[in-house]
Design a protein around this motif. Structure first.
Motif, PDB file in Angstrom:
ATOM      1  N   ALA A 194       0.388   6.807   3.999  1.00 38.35           N
ATOM      2  CA  ALA A 194       1.484   5.980   3.493  1.00 38.35           C
ATOM      3  C   ALA A 194       2.844   6.561   3.841  1.00 38.35           C
ATOM      4  O   ALA A 194       3.093   7.741   3.659  1.00 38.35           O
ATOM      5  CB  ALA A 194       1.370   5.835   1.977  1.00 38.35           C
ATOM      6  N   GLU A 225      -6.384   3.985  -5.898  1.00 40.80           N
ATOM      7  CA  GLU A 225      -5.639   5.113  -5.352  1.00 40.80           C
ATOM      8  C   GLU A 225      -5.195   6.086  -6.448  1.00 40.80           C
ATOM      9  O   GLU A 225      -4.312   6.910  -6.245  1.00 40.80           O
ATOM     10  CB  GLU A 225      -4.420   4.617  -4.571  1.00 40.80           C
ATOM     11  CG  GLU A 225      -4.766   3.813  -3.332  1.00 40.80           C
ATOM     12  CD  GLU A 225      -5.558   4.604  -2.302  1.00 40.80           C
ATOM     13  OE1 GLU A 225      -5.339   5.833  -2.209  1.00 40.80           O
ATOM     14  OE2 GLU A 225      -6.403   4.012  -1.602  1.00 40.80           O
ATOM     15  N   TYR A 269       0.832  -1.205   0.000  1.00 34.99           N
ATOM     16  CA  TYR A 269       0.000   0.000   0.000  1.00 34.99           C
ATOM     17  C   TYR A 269       0.869   1.259   0.000  1.00 34.99           C
ATOM     18  O   TYR A 269       0.635   2.197  -0.760  1.00 34.99           O
ATOM     19  CB  TYR A 269      -0.916  -0.015   1.226  1.00 34.99           C
ATOM     20  CG  TYR A 269      -1.800   1.204   1.354  1.00 34.99           C
ATOM     21  CD1 TYR A 269      -3.043   1.246   0.733  1.00 34.99           C
ATOM     22  CD2 TYR A 269      -1.399   2.316   2.097  1.00 34.99           C
ATOM     23  CE1 TYR A 269      -3.859   2.366   0.846  1.00 34.99           C
ATOM     24  CE2 TYR A 269      -2.209   3.433   2.213  1.00 34.99           C
ATOM     25  CZ  TYR A 269      -3.438   3.457   1.591  1.00 34.99           C
ATOM     26  OH  TYR A 269      -4.238   4.571   1.696  1.00 34.99           O
ATOM     27  N   LYS A 322      -7.893   3.808   5.085  1.00 38.16           N
ATOM     28  CA  LYS A 322      -7.195   4.892   4.387  1.00 38.16           C
ATOM     29  C   LYS A 322      -5.959   5.341   5.159  1.00 38.16           C
ATOM     30  O   LYS A 322      -5.805   6.510   5.517  1.00 38.16           O
ATOM     31  CB  LYS A 322      -8.131   6.097   4.199  1.00 38.16           C
ATOM     32  CG  LYS A 322      -9.265   5.873   3.228  1.00 38.16           C
ATOM     33  CD  LYS A 322      -8.775   5.931   1.803  1.00 38.16           C
ATOM     34  CE  LYS A 322      -9.925   5.832   0.807  1.00 38.16           C
ATOM     35  NZ  LYS A 322      -9.447   5.899  -0.583  1.00 38.16           N
ATOM     36  N   GLU A 332       1.866   9.962  -4.881  1.00 35.00           N
ATOM     37  CA  GLU A 332       1.840  11.177  -4.079  1.00 35.00           C
ATOM     38  C   GLU A 332       3.216  11.782  -3.831  1.00 35.00           C
ATOM     39  O   GLU A 332       3.359  12.996  -3.749  1.00 35.00           O
ATOM     40  CB  GLU A 332       1.153  10.895  -2.745  1.00 35.00           C
ATOM     41  CG  GLU A 332      -0.330  10.570  -2.884  1.00 35.00           C
ATOM     42  CD  GLU A 332      -1.013  10.478  -1.536  1.00 35.00           C
ATOM     43  OE1 GLU A 332      -0.315  10.569  -0.499  1.00 35.00           O
ATOM     44  OE2 GLU A 332      -2.253  10.317  -1.514  1.00 35.00           O
ATOM     45  N   VAL A 368       0.893   4.081  -3.084  1.00 37.54           N
ATOM     46  CA  VAL A 368       0.453   5.449  -2.809  1.00 37.54           C
ATOM     47  C   VAL A 368       1.606   6.442  -2.942  1.00 37.54           C
ATOM     48  O   VAL A 368       1.461   7.526  -3.514  1.00 37.54           O
ATOM     49  CB  VAL A 368      -0.183   5.540  -1.405  1.00 37.54           C
ATOM     50  CG1 VAL A 368      -0.484   6.993  -1.050  1.00 37.54           C
ATOM     51  CG2 VAL A 368      -1.462   4.715  -1.354  1.00 37.54           C
TER      52      VAL A 368
END
Length: 220
Positions: A201, A159, A125, A198, A133, A129
């Motif tokens: 990360a 995502e 995950y 959620k 990001e 992410v």
């Protein structure tokens, strides 16, 4: 007592069904995005290499690691990717998955300036992410074994990351039953992360970037 046993059996049965359902959803919805044939694989600028330990118990070679690195080097040499984000866990100086990946890929002929080390890829995950990001990527090729790619692509889809997967060579049957069982349980957890938890990360990283010339290629 009989009612309690019956209730316990129903709960256990429901949990098993739920786990199997989550696994089916993750695999079925990502099946068309996983490529096994290099010739059919579309080219992307960036490959996201998912980390794993280089060695297993008693210092034996981890075949998941070996085959994943060989696949990553192959994609780079064949022009299917131009740059590689090596995302994995760095718990200490003595355990650094991205560093080990970089060393292995360098030996396989991948130049250092084509690799970026993400040492905060604690989980799949996080790797997915952070690819979007932190490193600003919108489209990538995920590189791992087929069973792992399914979960990574499911996370990517939810995502906001446009991703396809290339399946590295799989290990012999029965090589690591524990890994496969863990993956069966990780897929429901992935759905929980996407829809409920959620999590943030990579909140533990102390350094985001660790790359020289490749910075320009990533727009940094």
């Amino acid at each position: 007592m009989k009612k309690l046993v019956k209730a316990g059996l129903w709960v256990g049965f429901s949990v098993v069904v739920l786990v199997l359902l989550c696994n089916w959803i993750v695999v079925d919805t990502t099946r068309s995005k996983v490529y096994f044939d290099l010739k059919l694989l579309p080219s992307t600028d960036v490959g996201l290499v998912l980390g794993t330990s280089k060695y297993v118990a008693r210092g034996k070679e981890n075949l998941f690691f070996r085959y994943r690195m060989e696949a990553s080097a192959l994609l780079y040499k064949e022009g299917k990717v131009k740059y590689l984000i090596l995302s994995g866990n760095k718990e200490a100086e003595t355990y650094d998955e991205p560093k080990a990946m970089k060393q292995a890929l360098t030996q396989l002929g991948v130049p250092e300036d084509a690799m970026l080390l993400d040492t905060a890829g604690y989980r799949t995950y996080d790797s997915v992410v952070r690819c979007r990001e932190v490193y600003g990527q919108e489209r990538v090729t995920v590189i791992s074994q087929n069973f792992h790619n399914a979960r990574a692509l499911y996370l990517a889809e939810h995502e906001g990351l446009d991703a396809i997967g290339f399946a590295a060579q799989d290990v012999p049957e029965g090589y690591s039953v524990r890994t496969l069982i863990r993956e069966y349980l990780a897929r429901p957890k992935a759905m929980l992360d996407v829809y409920v938890l959620k999590p943030e990360a990579g909140v533990r990283e102390t350094q985001i970037f660790d790359f020289p010339k490749a910075a320009k290629a990533f727009g940094k």
